[in-house]
Write a protein that holds these residues in place. Structure first.
Motif, PDB file in Angstrom:
ATOM      1  N   ALA A  58       0.841  -1.195   0.000  1.00 61.26           N
ATOM      2  CA  ALA A  58       0.000   0.000   0.000  1.00 61.26           C
ATOM      3  C   ALA A  58       0.877   1.245   0.000  1.00 61.26           C
ATOM      4  O   ALA A  58       2.005   1.225   0.495  1.00 61.26           O
ATOM      5  N   ASN A  59       0.340   2.320  -0.589  1.00 63.37           N
ATOM      6  CA  ASN A  59       0.983   3.633  -0.498  1.00 63.37           C
ATOM      7  C   ASN A  59      -0.096   4.703  -0.586  1.00 63.37           C
ATOM      8  O   ASN A  59      -1.290   4.381  -0.533  1.00 63.37           O
ATOM      9  N   TYR A  60       0.323   5.969  -0.717  1.00 57.94           N
ATOM     10  CA  TYR A  60      -0.664   7.060  -0.686  1.00 57.94           C
ATOM     11  C   TYR A  60      -1.613   7.023  -1.880  1.00 57.94           C
ATOM     12  O   TYR A  60      -2.686   7.629  -1.851  1.00 57.94           O
ATOM     13  N   LYS A  80      -8.725   4.506   9.077  1.00 57.45           N
ATOM     14  CA  LYS A  80     -10.016   5.078   8.711  1.00 57.45           C
ATOM     15  C   LYS A  80      -9.813   6.547   8.340  1.00 57.45           C
ATOM     16  O   LYS A  80      -9.356   7.341   9.149  1.00 57.45           O
ATOM     17  N   GLY A  81     -10.125   6.890   7.122  1.00 55.86           N
ATOM     18  CA  GLY A  81      -9.913   8.255   6.668  1.00 55.86           C
ATOM     19  C   GLY A  81      -8.626   8.402   5.874  1.00 55.86           C
ATOM     20  O   GLY A  81      -8.447   9.376   5.138  1.00 55.86           O
ATOM     21  N   GLY A  82      -7.735   7.435   6.011  1.00 58.96           N
ATOM     22  CA  GLY A  82      -6.467   7.483   5.286  1.00 58.96           C
ATOM     23  C   GLY A  82      -6.417   6.507   4.122  1.00 58.96           C
ATOM     24  O   GLY A  82      -5.872   6.810   3.065  1.00 58.96           O
ATOM     25  N   ASN A  83      -7.000   5.310   4.296  1.00 65.55           N
ATOM     26  CA  ASN A  83      -7.070   4.330   3.211  1.00 65.55           C
ATOM     27  C   ASN A  83      -8.368   4.536   2.421  1.00 65.55           C
ATOM     28  O   ASN A  83      -9.390   4.927   3.005  1.00 65.55           O
ATOM     29  N   PRO A  84      -8.342   4.278   1.106  1.00 69.04           N
ATOM     30  CA  PRO A  84      -9.521   4.528   0.261  1.00 69.04           C
ATOM     31  C   PRO A  84     -10.735   3.693   0.704  1.00 69.04           C
ATOM     32  O   PRO A  84     -10.648   2.477   0.843  1.00 69.04           O
ATOM     33  N   VAL A  85     -11.858   4.362   0.915  1.00 69.64           N
ATOM     34  CA  VAL A  85     -13.069   3.708   1.420  1.00 69.64           C
ATOM     35  C   VAL A  85     -13.522   2.586   0.495  1.00 69.64           C
ATOM     36  O   VAL A  85     -13.859   1.489   0.948  1.00 69.64           O
ATOM     37  N   PHE A  99      -9.486  -4.191  10.882  1.00 62.94           N
ATOM     38  CA  PHE A  99      -9.463  -3.433  12.135  1.00 62.94           C
ATOM     39  C   PHE A  99      -9.148  -1.996  11.756  1.00 62.94           C
ATOM     40  O   PHE A  99      -8.094  -1.717  11.179  1.00 62.94           O
ATOM     41  N   TYR A 100     -10.062  -1.073  12.059  1.00 62.04           N
ATOM     42  CA  TYR A 100      -9.863   0.325  11.700  1.00 62.04           C
ATOM     43  C   TYR A 100      -9.285   1.123  12.866  1.00 62.04           C
ATOM     44  O   TYR A 100      -9.788   1.055  13.979  1.00 62.04           O
ATOM     45  N   SER A 101      -8.229   1.876  12.562  1.00 66.94           N
ATOM     46  CA  SER A 101      -7.626   2.770  13.543  1.00 66.94           C
ATOM     47  C   SER A 101      -7.826   4.207  13.085  1.00 66.94           C
ATOM     48  O   SER A 101      -7.559   4.544  11.925  1.00 66.94           O
ATOM     49  N   ASN A 102      -8.301   5.048  13.981  1.00 69.58           N
ATOM     50  CA  ASN A 102      -8.473   6.460  13.654  1.00 69.58           C
ATOM     51  C   ASN A 102      -8.388   7.306  14.925  1.00 69.58           C
ATOM     52  O   ASN A 102      -9.382   7.904  15.344  1.00 69.58           O
ATOM     53  N   PRO A 103      -7.213   7.339  15.582  1.00 69.58           N
ATOM     54  CA  PRO A 103      -7.098   8.103  16.818  1.00 69.58           C
ATOM     55  C   PRO A 103      -7.369   9.587  16.602  1.00 69.58           C
ATOM     56  O   PRO A 103      -6.771  10.214  15.726  1.00 69.58           O
ATOM     57  N   LYS A 104      -8.279  10.135  17.379  1.00 64.52           N
ATOM     58  CA  LYS A 104      -8.604  11.561  17.297  1.00 64.52           C
ATOM     59  C   LYS A 104      -8.157  12.314  18.546  1.00 64.52           C
ATOM     60  O   LYS A 104      -8.091  13.542  18.544  1.00 64.52           O
ATOM     61  N   THR A 105      -7.872  11.575  19.607  1.00 62.26           N
ATOM     62  CA  THR A 105      -7.382  12.188  20.848  1.00 62.26           C
ATOM     63  C   THR A 105      -6.136  11.433  21.293  1.00 62.26           C
ATOM     64  O   THR A 105      -5.876  10.300  20.843  1.00 62.26           O
ATOM     65  N   SER A 168      -7.854  18.830  14.138  1.00 57.78           N
ATOM     66  CA  SER A 168      -7.175  17.879  13.263  1.00 57.78           C
ATOM     67  C   SER A 168      -5.820  17.507  13.857  1.00 57.78           C
ATOM     68  O   SER A 168      -5.160  18.331  14.481  1.00 57.78           O
ATOM     69  N   TRP A 169      -5.422  16.249  13.652  1.00 56.82           N
ATOM     70  CA  TRP A 169      -4.140  15.777  14.167  1.00 56.82           C
ATOM     71  C   TRP A 169      -3.015  16.542  13.505  1.00 56.82           C
ATOM     72  O   TRP A 169      -3.066  16.758  12.306  1.00 56.82           O
TER      73      TRP A 169
END
Length: 268
Positions: A58-60, A80-85, A99-105, A168-169
């Motif tokens: 995978a890449n951008y 989640k939000g980084g890989n294409p839906v 397994f989706y990771s999307n740390p917001k805090t 935003s992070w």
């Protein structure tokens, strides 16, 4: 099917073949004790050292769908939000567990490590990593309880000049240390800004990171107009600590808090 950091409970069948689709999920997997189960990862998965040896899928621009299917992973770690839906939905349709990771805090980081630890033969390692993070975070919060806020500008890229806004992070890192983002109210998550806009907002400190080609010394020519430059408060931060939500983020918090303390001491 998919799982996430908040809802997963320990399964009887532990995964033996794991693929990670972003650098931060790769790092989280190692932190949770799953490094020996990783068989492939995304470009720029370079921490810890062992991650550099993993096959790249995978890449951008996207993911290598055929190769991922051929590798037959029993768990895929996605951003989640980084890989294409659409591609993630396709993997789910094919029957893969994501397994989706999307740390917001900042608190989401140890929570995610713990959740991933449920996939490990022994969750104790992940628990220890999570507990250590929380302990250091609590200490940093307590020590900054009464510190005055400091106006800062964080430069993500140089040409064009891009910064980070609102929640935003990695705004969370700066705000914990008492940083006041001069572009916090921008409607865009990562707004493009001008030199004039930065000067008008009068930051006391300017931060950049080397990996994005951001050399904070470019601001030297505005020494008369910017208090950050006049007082020598131009700092370069370690990009991976700051921009990837992983256990190493605590090092970014310590680094940023230390610099903001220097600004306060000089100003107060």
């Amino acid at each position: 099917m998919h799982a996430d950091a908040a809802t997963h409970t320990r399964s009887h069948a532990l995964p033996q073949r794991i693929i990670s689709l972003s650098p931060h999920t790769t790092e989280l997997a190692y932190a949770a004790g799953l490094g020996d189960k990783l068989i492939a990862a995304s470009d720029y998965s370079d921490y810890p050292e062992a991650a550099k040896q993993l096959e790249r899928v995978a890449n951008y621009r996207g993911i290598k769908m055929e190769r991922i299917v051929a590798l037959k992973p029993d768990l895929i770690l996605a951003w989640k939000g980084g890989n294409p839906v659409r591609e993630m939905e396709r993997l789910e349709q094919l029957g893969f567990t994501l397994f989706y990771s999307n740390p917001k805090t900042l608190e989401d980081i140890p929570n995610t490590v713990e959740a991933l630890g449920q996939y490990a033969a022994s969750p104790a390692h992940a628990q220890q990593v999570a507990d250590d993070f929380r302990t250091r975070l609590a200490a940093l919060k307590a020590s900054r309880h009464s510190a005055r806020s400091v106006k800062y500008f964080y430069q993500l890229s140089e040409s064009p000049i891009i910064t980070v806004a609102g929640k935003s992070w990695p705004s969370q890192v700066f705000s914990l240390c008492g940083g006041e983002n001069i572009f916090a109210d921008s409607p865009a998550a990562y707004p493009q800004v001008s030199v004039e806009q930065v000067i008008v907002r009068q930051p006391e400190v300017i931060f950049g990171t080397p990996h994005s080609g951001t050399d904070v010394s470019v601001w030297q020519k505005w020494q008369q107009q910017l208090p950050a430059v006049a007082n020598g408060h131009l700092y370069t931060l370690k990009a991976d600590w700051l921009n990837r939500p992983t256990p190493r983020t605590i090092k970014a918090v310590e680094q940023v808090c230390g610099y903001l303390d220097q600004v306060r001491q000089k100003g107060d």
